[in-house]
Design a protein around this motif. Structure first.
Motif, mmCIF file in Angstrom:
data_model
loop_
_atom_site.group_PDB
_atom_site.id
_atom_site.type_symbol
_atom_site.label_atom_id
_atom_site.label_comp_id
_atom_site.label_asym_id
_atom_site.label_seq_id
_atom_site.Cartn_x
_atom_site.Cartn_y
_atom_site.Cartn_z
ATOM 1 N N ILE A 21 -24.004 22.912 29.252
ATOM 2 C CA ILE A 21 -24.912 23.918 28.713
ATOM 3 C C ILE A 21 -24.634 23.994 27.219
ATOM 4 O O ILE A 21 -23.504 24.187 26.805
ATOM 5 C CB ILE A 21 -24.681 25.307 29.353
ATOM 6 C CG1 ILE A 21 -25.020 25.269 30.832
ATOM 7 C CG2 ILE A 21 -25.507 26.359 28.653
ATOM 8 C CD1 ILE A 21 -24.764 26.560 31.557
ATOM 9 N N GLY A 22 -25.663 23.825 26.409
ATOM 10 C CA GLY A 22 -25.496 23.937 24.961
ATOM 11 C C GLY A 22 -25.645 22.608 24.256
ATOM 12 O O GLY A 22 -26.087 21.620 24.820
ATOM 13 N N ASP A 23 -25.246 22.591 22.987
ATOM 14 C CA ASP A 23 -25.371 21.393 22.172
ATOM 15 C C ASP A 23 -24.310 20.367 22.559
ATOM 16 O O ASP A 23 -23.208 20.715 22.961
ATOM 17 C CB ASP A 23 -25.210 21.740 20.695
ATOM 18 C CG ASP A 23 -26.309 22.661 20.195
ATOM 19 O OD1 ASP A 23 -27.377 22.660 20.834
ATOM 20 O OD2 ASP A 23 -26.105 23.370 19.199
ATOM 21 N N VAL A 24 -24.658 19.093 22.389
ATOM 22 C CA VAL A 24 -23.727 18.024 22.722
ATOM 23 C C VAL A 24 -24.014 16.818 21.844
ATOM 24 O O VAL A 24 -25.146 16.572 21.446
ATOM 25 C CB VAL A 24 -23.828 17.651 24.218
ATOM 26 C CG1 VAL A 24 -25.160 17.029 24.532
ATOM 27 C CG2 VAL A 24 -22.705 16.727 24.627
ATOM 28 N N TYR A 25 -22.964 16.087 21.508
ATOM 29 C CA TYR A 25 -23.137 14.859 20.730
ATOM 30 C C TYR A 25 -23.162 13.648 21.659
ATOM 31 O O TYR A 25 -24.025 12.811 21.571
ATOM 32 C CB TYR A 25 -22.004 14.727 19.715
ATOM 33 C CG TYR A 25 -22.039 13.436 18.936
ATOM 34 C CD1 TYR A 25 -23.006 13.226 17.964
ATOM 35 C CD2 TYR A 25 -21.116 12.432 19.178
ATOM 36 C CE1 TYR A 25 -23.053 12.052 17.254
ATOM 37 C CE2 TYR A 25 -21.156 11.253 18.471
ATOM 38 C CZ TYR A 25 -22.128 11.062 17.509
ATOM 39 O OH TYR A 25 -22.174 9.890 16.806
ATOM 40 N N THR A 26 -22.208 13.563 22.567
ATOM 41 C CA THR A 26 -22.119 12.424 23.483
ATOM 42 C C THR A 26 -21.675 12.904 24.856
ATOM 43 O O THR A 26 -20.753 13.709 24.964
ATOM 44 C CB THR A 26 -21.095 11.397 22.970
ATOM 45 O OG1 THR A 26 -21.501 10.945 21.685
ATOM 46 C CG2 THR A 26 -21.008 10.206 23.907
ATOM 47 N N ILE A 27 -22.310 12.374 25.880
ATOM 48 C CA ILE A 27 -21.885 12.604 27.260
ATOM 49 C C ILE A 27 -21.626 11.237 27.873
ATOM 50 O O ILE A 27 -22.508 10.389 27.888
ATOM 51 C CB ILE A 27 -22.952 13.355 28.076
ATOM 52 C CG1 ILE A 27 -23.174 14.749 27.500
ATOM 53 C CG2 ILE A 27 -22.536 13.434 29.531
ATOM 54 C CD1 ILE A 27 -24.250 15.527 28.217
ATOM 55 N N ALA A 28 -20.413 11.019 28.354
ATOM 56 C CA ALA A 28 -20.063 9.714 28.912
ATOM 57 C C ALA A 28 -19.235 9.888 30.180
ATOM 58 O O ALA A 28 -18.005 9.800 30.146
ATOM 59 C CB ALA A 28 -19.299 8.896 27.890
ATOM 60 N N PRO A 29 -19.873 10.121 31.315
ATOM 61 C CA PRO A 29 -19.102 10.242 32.555
ATOM 62 C C PRO A 29 -18.545 8.885 32.973
ATOM 63 O O PRO A 29 -19.116 7.839 32.658
ATOM 64 C CB PRO A 29 -20.135 10.743 33.561
ATOM 65 C CG PRO A 29 -21.427 10.228 33.037
ATOM 66 C CD PRO A 29 -21.300 10.242 31.538
ATOM 67 N N SER A 30 -17.435 8.888 33.645
ATOM 68 C CA SER A 30 -16.877 7.636 34.145
ATOM 69 C C SER A 30 -16.326 7.864 35.544
ATOM 70 O O SER A 30 -15.753 8.897 35.850
ATOM 71 C CB SER A 30 -15.772 7.125 33.214
ATOM 72 O OG SER A 30 -14.743 8.077 33.111
ATOM 73 N N ALA A 31 -16.536 6.883 36.397
ATOM 74 C CA ALA A 31 -16.040 6.933 37.767
ATOM 75 C C ALA A 31 -15.886 5.515 38.271
ATOM 76 O O ALA A 31 -16.462 4.579 37.720
ATOM 77 C CB ALA A 31 -17.004 7.703 38.666
ATOM 78 N N ASN A 32 -15.105 5.344 39.302
ATOM 79 C CA ASN A 32 -14.977 4.027 39.910
ATOM 80 C C ASN A 32 -14.922 4.166 41.420
ATOM 81 O O ASN A 32 -14.549 5.203 41.946
ATOM 82 C CB ASN A 32 -13.740 3.300 39.386
ATOM 83 C CG ASN A 32 -12.464 4.033 39.723
ATOM 84 O OD1 ASN A 32 -12.490 5.129 40.259
ATOM 85 N ND2 ASN A 32 -11.341 3.440 39.404
ATOM 86 N N SER A 33 -15.307 3.126 42.090
ATOM 87 C CA SER A 33 -15.244 3.111 43.542
ATOM 88 C C SER A 33 -15.203 1.665 44.010
ATOM 89 O O SER A 33 -15.567 0.747 43.284
ATOM 90 C CB SER A 33 -16.445 3.826 44.154
ATOM 91 O OG SER A 33 -17.622 3.119 43.843
ATOM 92 N N LYS A 34 -14.746 1.476 45.213
ATOM 93 C CA LYS A 34 -14.696 0.146 45.799
ATOM 94 C C LYS A 34 -15.267 0.244 47.210
ATOM 95 O O LYS A 34 -14.894 1.129 47.971
ATOM 96 C CB LYS A 34 -13.263 -0.356 45.848
ATOM 97 C CG LYS A 34 -13.147 -1.778 46.377
ATOM 98 C CD LYS A 34 -11.703 -2.230 46.435
ATOM 99 C CE LYS A 34 -11.242 -2.525 45.039
ATOM 100 N NZ LYS A 34 -9.944 -3.211 45.025
#
Length: 73
Positions: A21-34
């Motif tokens: 919520i609000g201002d943001v410069y960069t959003i970079a989610p990371s996840a892994n699965s096998k």
């Protein structure tokens, strides 16, 4: 651009999710699965005929790390 936000209710946030919520410069989610699956497991369509005879899935991973996601944020 700032915004006025009213009441917000968050029931759950998954491991690869972002709640923002609000201002943001960069959003970079990371996840892994096998995923391990045998022959013909992810086949989709109408009227499939799959003949695998004898099939086995090797789930042993000798190197333990396939693609690390550390420091990718």
């Amino acid at each position: 651009m700032p915004a006025i936000v009213g009441a917000v209710s968050v029931n759950s946030v998954g491991t690869a999710s972002i709640f923002h919520i609000g201002d943001v410069y960069t959003i970079a989610p990371s996840a892994n699965s096998k995923t391990f699956a045998g022959a013909g497991s992810f086949s989709t369509g109408d009227g499939l005929v799959i003949n695998n005879k004898i099939s086995s899935t090797n789930t042993q991973d000798q190197d333990f790390i396939d693609q690390p996601i550390a420091a990718n944020a």
